[in-house]
Design a protein around this motif. Structure first.
Motif, PDB file in Angstrom:
ATOM      1  N   ALA A 129      20.000  -2.362  11.696  1.00  0.00           N
ATOM      2  CA  ALA A 129      20.977  -2.220  12.774  1.00  0.00           C
ATOM      3  C   ALA A 129      20.519  -1.160  13.764  1.00  0.00           C
ATOM      4  O   ALA A 129      20.597  -1.349  14.992  1.00  0.00           O
ATOM      5  CB  ALA A 129      22.349  -1.861  12.209  1.00  0.00           C
ATOM      6  N   PHE A 130      20.024  -0.049  13.257  1.00  0.00           N
ATOM      7  CA  PHE A 130      19.533   1.024  14.118  1.00  0.00           C
ATOM      8  C   PHE A 130      18.381   0.529  14.984  1.00  0.00           C
ATOM      9  O   PHE A 130      18.319   0.818  16.184  1.00  0.00           O
ATOM     10  CB  PHE A 130      19.086   2.212  13.269  1.00  0.00           C
ATOM     11  CG  PHE A 130      18.534   3.361  14.066  1.00  0.00           C
ATOM     12  CD1 PHE A 130      19.370   4.359  14.519  1.00  0.00           C
ATOM     13  CD2 PHE A 130      17.184   3.428  14.370  1.00  0.00           C
ATOM     14  CE1 PHE A 130      18.864   5.418  15.272  1.00  0.00           C
ATOM     15  CE2 PHE A 130      16.671   4.477  15.113  1.00  0.00           C
ATOM     16  CZ  PHE A 130      17.518   5.473  15.565  1.00  0.00           C
ATOM     17  N   LYS A 131      17.458  -0.215  14.396  1.00  0.00           N
ATOM     18  CA  LYS A 131      16.312  -0.712  15.153  1.00  0.00           C
ATOM     19  C   LYS A 131      16.740  -1.694  16.235  1.00  0.00           C
ATOM     20  O   LYS A 131      16.155  -1.727  17.320  1.00  0.00           O
ATOM     21  CB  LYS A 131      15.309  -1.374  14.198  1.00  0.00           C
ATOM     22  CG  LYS A 131      14.504  -0.385  13.365  1.00  0.00           C
ATOM     23  CD  LYS A 131      13.417  -1.100  12.593  1.00  0.00           C
ATOM     24  CE  LYS A 131      12.484  -0.125  11.906  1.00  0.00           C
ATOM     25  NZ  LYS A 131      11.356  -0.788  11.246  1.00  0.00           N
ATOM     26  N   LYS A 132      17.758  -2.490  15.936  1.00  0.00           N
ATOM     27  CA  LYS A 132      18.238  -3.458  16.920  1.00  0.00           C
ATOM     28  C   LYS A 132      18.806  -2.735  18.138  1.00  0.00           C
ATOM     29  O   LYS A 132      18.504  -3.081  19.284  1.00  0.00           O
ATOM     30  CB  LYS A 132      19.294  -4.365  16.289  1.00  0.00           C
ATOM     31  CG  LYS A 132      19.730  -5.518  17.169  1.00  0.00           C
ATOM     32  CD  LYS A 132      20.676  -6.446  16.419  1.00  0.00           C
ATOM     33  CE  LYS A 132      21.082  -7.638  17.267  1.00  0.00           C
ATOM     34  NZ  LYS A 132      22.019  -8.542  16.524  1.00  0.00           N
ATOM     35  N   VAL A 133      19.619  -1.725  17.886  1.00  0.00           N
ATOM     36  CA  VAL A 133      20.179  -0.933  18.984  1.00  0.00           C
ATOM     37  C   VAL A 133      19.070  -0.160  19.686  1.00  0.00           C
ATOM     38  O   VAL A 133      18.993  -0.133  20.916  1.00  0.00           O
ATOM     39  CB  VAL A 133      21.259   0.032  18.462  1.00  0.00           C
ATOM     40  CG1 VAL A 133      21.691   1.008  19.559  1.00  0.00           C
ATOM     41  CG2 VAL A 133      22.464  -0.740  17.942  1.00  0.00           C
ATOM     42  N   LYS A 222      19.235 -11.942  24.615  1.00  0.00           N
ATOM     43  CA  LYS A 222      19.403 -13.004  23.631  1.00  0.00           C
ATOM     44  C   LYS A 222      18.208 -13.070  22.697  1.00  0.00           C
ATOM     45  O   LYS A 222      17.097 -12.669  23.052  1.00  0.00           O
ATOM     46  CB  LYS A 222      19.591 -14.356  24.338  1.00  0.00           C
ATOM     47  CG  LYS A 222      20.831 -14.404  25.228  1.00  0.00           C
ATOM     48  CD  LYS A 222      20.966 -15.728  25.942  1.00  0.00           C
ATOM     49  CE  LYS A 222      22.207 -15.744  26.829  1.00  0.00           C
ATOM     50  NZ  LYS A 222      22.368 -17.023  27.548  1.00  0.00           N
ATOM     51  N   GLY A 223      18.454 -13.557  21.489  1.00  0.00           N
ATOM     52  CA  GLY A 223      17.399 -13.722  20.511  1.00  0.00           C
ATOM     53  C   GLY A 223      16.657 -15.021  20.712  1.00  0.00           C
ATOM     54  O   GLY A 223      16.983 -15.821  21.596  1.00  0.00           O
ATOM     55  N   PRO A 224      15.632 -15.280  19.880  1.00  0.00           N
ATOM     56  CA  PRO A 224      14.858 -16.529  19.980  1.00  0.00           C
ATOM     57  C   PRO A 224      15.709 -17.784  19.837  1.00  0.00           C
ATOM     58  O   PRO A 224      15.339 -18.854  20.346  1.00  0.00           O
ATOM     59  CB  PRO A 224      13.863 -16.406  18.819  1.00  0.00           C
ATOM     60  CG  PRO A 224      13.757 -14.941  18.563  1.00  0.00           C
ATOM     61  CD  PRO A 224      15.117 -14.387  18.842  1.00  0.00           C
ATOM     62  N   GLY A 226      18.566 -18.153  21.132  1.00  0.00           N
ATOM     63  CA  GLY A 226      19.415 -18.292  22.303  1.00  0.00           C
ATOM     64  C   GLY A 226      20.766 -17.618  22.178  1.00  0.00           C
ATOM     65  O   GLY A 226      21.550 -17.608  23.128  1.00  0.00           O
ATOM     66  N   LYS A 227      21.047 -17.042  21.029  1.00  0.00           N
ATOM     67  CA  LYS A 227      22.332 -16.376  20.834  1.00  0.00           C
ATOM     68  C   LYS A 227      22.301 -14.950  21.399  1.00  0.00           C
ATOM     69  O   LYS A 227      21.278 -14.274  21.345  1.00  0.00           O
ATOM     70  CB  LYS A 227      22.676 -16.330  19.339  1.00  0.00           C
ATOM     71  CG  LYS A 227      22.963 -17.694  18.724  1.00  0.00           C
ATOM     72  CD  LYS A 227      23.367 -17.556  17.258  1.00  0.00           C
ATOM     73  CE  LYS A 227      23.686 -18.926  16.644  1.00  0.00           C
ATOM     74  NZ  LYS A 227      24.065 -18.791  15.219  1.00  0.00           N
ATOM     75  N   VAL A 228      23.429 -14.527  21.936  1.00  0.00           N
ATOM     76  CA  VAL A 228      23.548 -13.171  22.457  1.00  0.00           C
ATOM     77  C   VAL A 228      23.337 -12.168  21.330  1.00  0.00           C
ATOM     78  O   VAL A 228      23.929 -12.302  20.247  1.00  0.00           O
ATOM     79  CB  VAL A 228      24.931 -12.967  23.115  1.00  0.00           C
ATOM     80  CG1 VAL A 228      25.125 -11.515  23.518  1.00  0.00           C
ATOM     81  CG2 VAL A 228      25.080 -13.875  24.329  1.00  0.00           C
ATOM     82  N   LEU A 229      22.500 -11.161  21.571  1.00  0.00           N
ATOM     83  CA  LEU A 229      22.163 -10.203  20.515  1.00  0.00           C
ATOM     84  C   LEU A 229      23.307  -9.247  20.196  1.00  0.00           C
ATOM     85  O   LEU A 229      23.430  -8.768  19.063  1.00  0.00           O
ATOM     86  CB  LEU A 229      20.931  -9.384  20.931  1.00  0.00           C
ATOM     87  CG  LEU A 229      19.611 -10.144  20.962  1.00  0.00           C
ATOM     88  CD1 LEU A 229      18.514  -9.260  21.565  1.00  0.00           C
ATOM     89  CD2 LEU A 229      19.222 -10.602  19.563  1.00  0.00           C
ATOM     90  N   PHE A 230      24.136  -8.962  21.207  1.00  0.00           N
ATOM     91  CA  PHE A 230      25.215  -7.994  21.020  1.00  0.00           C
ATOM     92  C   PHE A 230      26.550  -8.630  21.426  1.00  0.00           C
ATOM     93  O   PHE A 230      27.018  -8.457  22.552  1.00  0.00           O
ATOM     94  CB  PHE A 230      24.936  -6.725  21.826  1.00  0.00           C
ATOM     95  CG  PHE A 230      23.653  -6.047  21.428  1.00  0.00           C
ATOM     96  CD1 PHE A 230      23.610  -5.192  20.340  1.00  0.00           C
ATOM     97  CD2 PHE A 230      22.476  -6.287  22.136  1.00  0.00           C
ATOM     98  CE1 PHE A 230      22.428  -4.589  19.954  1.00  0.00           C
ATOM     99  CE2 PHE A 230      21.284  -5.683  21.761  1.00  0.00           C
ATOM    100  CZ  PHE A 230      21.262  -4.831  20.660  1.00  0.00           C
ATOM    101  N   PRO A 231      27.148  -9.380  20.507  1.00  0.00           N
ATOM    102  CA  PRO A 231      28.425 -10.031  20.805  1.00  0.00           C
ATOM    103  C   PRO A 231      29.595  -9.051  20.721  1.00  0.00           C
ATOM    104  O   PRO A 231      29.444  -7.919  20.252  1.00  0.00           O
ATOM    105  CB  PRO A 231      28.529 -11.097  19.715  1.00  0.00           C
ATOM    106  CG  PRO A 231      27.790 -10.491  18.551  1.00  0.00           C
ATOM    107  CD  PRO A 231      26.651  -9.698  19.162  1.00  0.00           C
ATOM    108  N   ASP A 232      30.739  -9.499  21.193  1.00  0.00           N
ATOM    109  CA  ASP A 232      31.993  -8.746  21.059  1.00  0.00           C
ATOM    110  C   ASP A 232      31.908  -7.368  21.712  1.00  0.00           C
ATOM    111  O   ASP A 232      32.359  -6.366  21.154  1.00  0.00           O
ATOM    112  CB  ASP A 232      32.375  -8.598  19.573  1.00  0.00           C
ATOM    113  CG  ASP A 232      32.454  -9.941  18.863  1.00  0.00           C
ATOM    114  OD1 ASP A 232      33.005 -10.881  19.456  1.00  0.00           O
ATOM    115  OD2 ASP A 232      31.958 -10.035  17.732  1.00  0.00           O
ATOM    116  N   MET A 233      31.350  -7.314  22.918  1.00  0.00           N
ATOM    117  CA  MET A 233      31.216  -6.042  23.623  1.00  0.00           C
ATOM    118  C   MET A 233      32.402  -5.745  24.544  1.00  0.00           C
ATOM    119  O   MET A 233      32.456  -4.669  25.139  1.00  0.00           O
ATOM    120  CB  MET A 233      29.921  -6.030  24.439  1.00  0.00           C
ATOM    121  CG  MET A 233      28.652  -6.077  23.597  1.00  0.00           C
ATOM    122  SD  MET A 233      28.461  -4.644  22.522  1.00  0.00           S
ATOM    123  CE  MET A 233      28.113  -3.365  23.720  1.00  0.00           C
ATOM    124  N   ALA A 234      33.311  -6.668  24.696  1.00  0.00           N
ATOM    125  CA  ALA A 234      34.475  -6.446  25.562  1.00  0.00           C
ATOM    126  C   ALA A 234      35.212  -5.180  25.134  1.00  0.00           C
ATOM    127  O   ALA A 234      35.300  -4.878  23.941  1.00  0.00           O
ATOM    128  CB  ALA A 234      35.409  -7.658  25.495  1.00  0.00           C
TER     129      ALA A 234
END
Length: 247
Positions: A129-133, A222-224, A226-234
């Motif tokens: 998770a840390f690496k993703k951020v 987005k990832g390979p 096609g999905k958003v990498l960071f959902p639910d950011m509202a």
């Protein structure tokens, strides 16, 4: 991380920057370090939008990575803390486990220097998770060369800002950002940079004169598959890299 060549001048003692509406903004001294780390683990690790999106608090390795970073930068003595008026430490007196402070907010900060020896930042850490951020933050940072754009050889950077839920809505985030500007003036740091990840902090930054250099919608990443990498950011739509020069 970088091997840092900057350190707080010996002739710059700890200081109180603001005392207002029951809140005291002051430098983080060594006796406060562990209390600040515990505070940031409880609130920043959980509530910061990117951390929340990747569920960072459910990844023990990522929590350990955050602790490693904070332990690395706190000794540079440029971080700020908001204490309750009357709390231990609110008059710069020492705090301890038997005399703990009441922390309302904190801004962990560091100084980046042009002469720093760079290393492969994310390779030093193990939390997924840390690496993703961290990968996103590194990508945004790489869009601007602050040293060249502003002709400086060092600047203040942020490693997390958080306010306790019970203390939100009292202007503490704004007080911390204003104190950061005063700290830069005192220490002759020519500018401060931050990647603001939440709409609340982006609005506060605008109030104290931060200039937005980069503004990228989270949906762009987005990832390979096609999905958003960071959902639910509202309610936050975008991530902003901003700078405030210090006159």
């Amino acid at each position: 991380m970088a091997e840092q060549g900057w350190s707080r001048p010996a002739g710059a003692p700890a200081k109180i920057y603001a005392r207002e509406n029951g809140v005291v903004i002051r430098d983080v001294t060594p006796d406060l370090d562990n209390f600040v780390i515990e505070f940031m683990l409880e609130y920043f690790a959980r509530d910061e939008p990117l951390n929340r999106s990747v569920q960072l608090t459910e990844d023990p390795d990522s929590l350990a990575d955050l602790i490693t970073i904070w332990n690395d930068v706190l000794p540079r003595r440029v971080s700020l803390v908001a204490l309750a008026e009357g709390s231990p430490g609110s008059n710069l007196e020492p705090v301890s486990l038997s005399n703990p402070p009441t922390i309302m907010g904190a801004n962990v900060l560091t100084v980046n220097c042009k002469s720093d020896k760079k290393s492969t930042f994310l390779s030093q850490f193990s939390g997924a998770a840390f690496k993703k951020v961290g990968s996103l933050l590194s990508q945004i940072s790489s869009l601007e060369n602050i040293f060249e754009r502003y002709g400086v050889d060092h600047y203040l950077d942020a490693v997390g800002l958080s306010v306790a839920p019970i203390s939100r809505g009292k202007g503490i985030g704004l007080m911390l950002l204003k104190a950061r500007i005063d700290l830069c003036r005192d220490l002759k740091i020519p500018l401060t940079k931050t990647i603001f990840t939440a709409i609340q902090s982006q609005k506060l930054a605008a109030k104290v004169g931060f200039e937005v250099l980069q503004d990228k919608d989270y949906d762009e990443f987005k990832g390979p598959d096609g999905k958003v990498l960071f959902p639910d950011m509202a309610p936050t739509k975008s991530i902003q890299l901003s700078v405030r020069t210090i006159p």
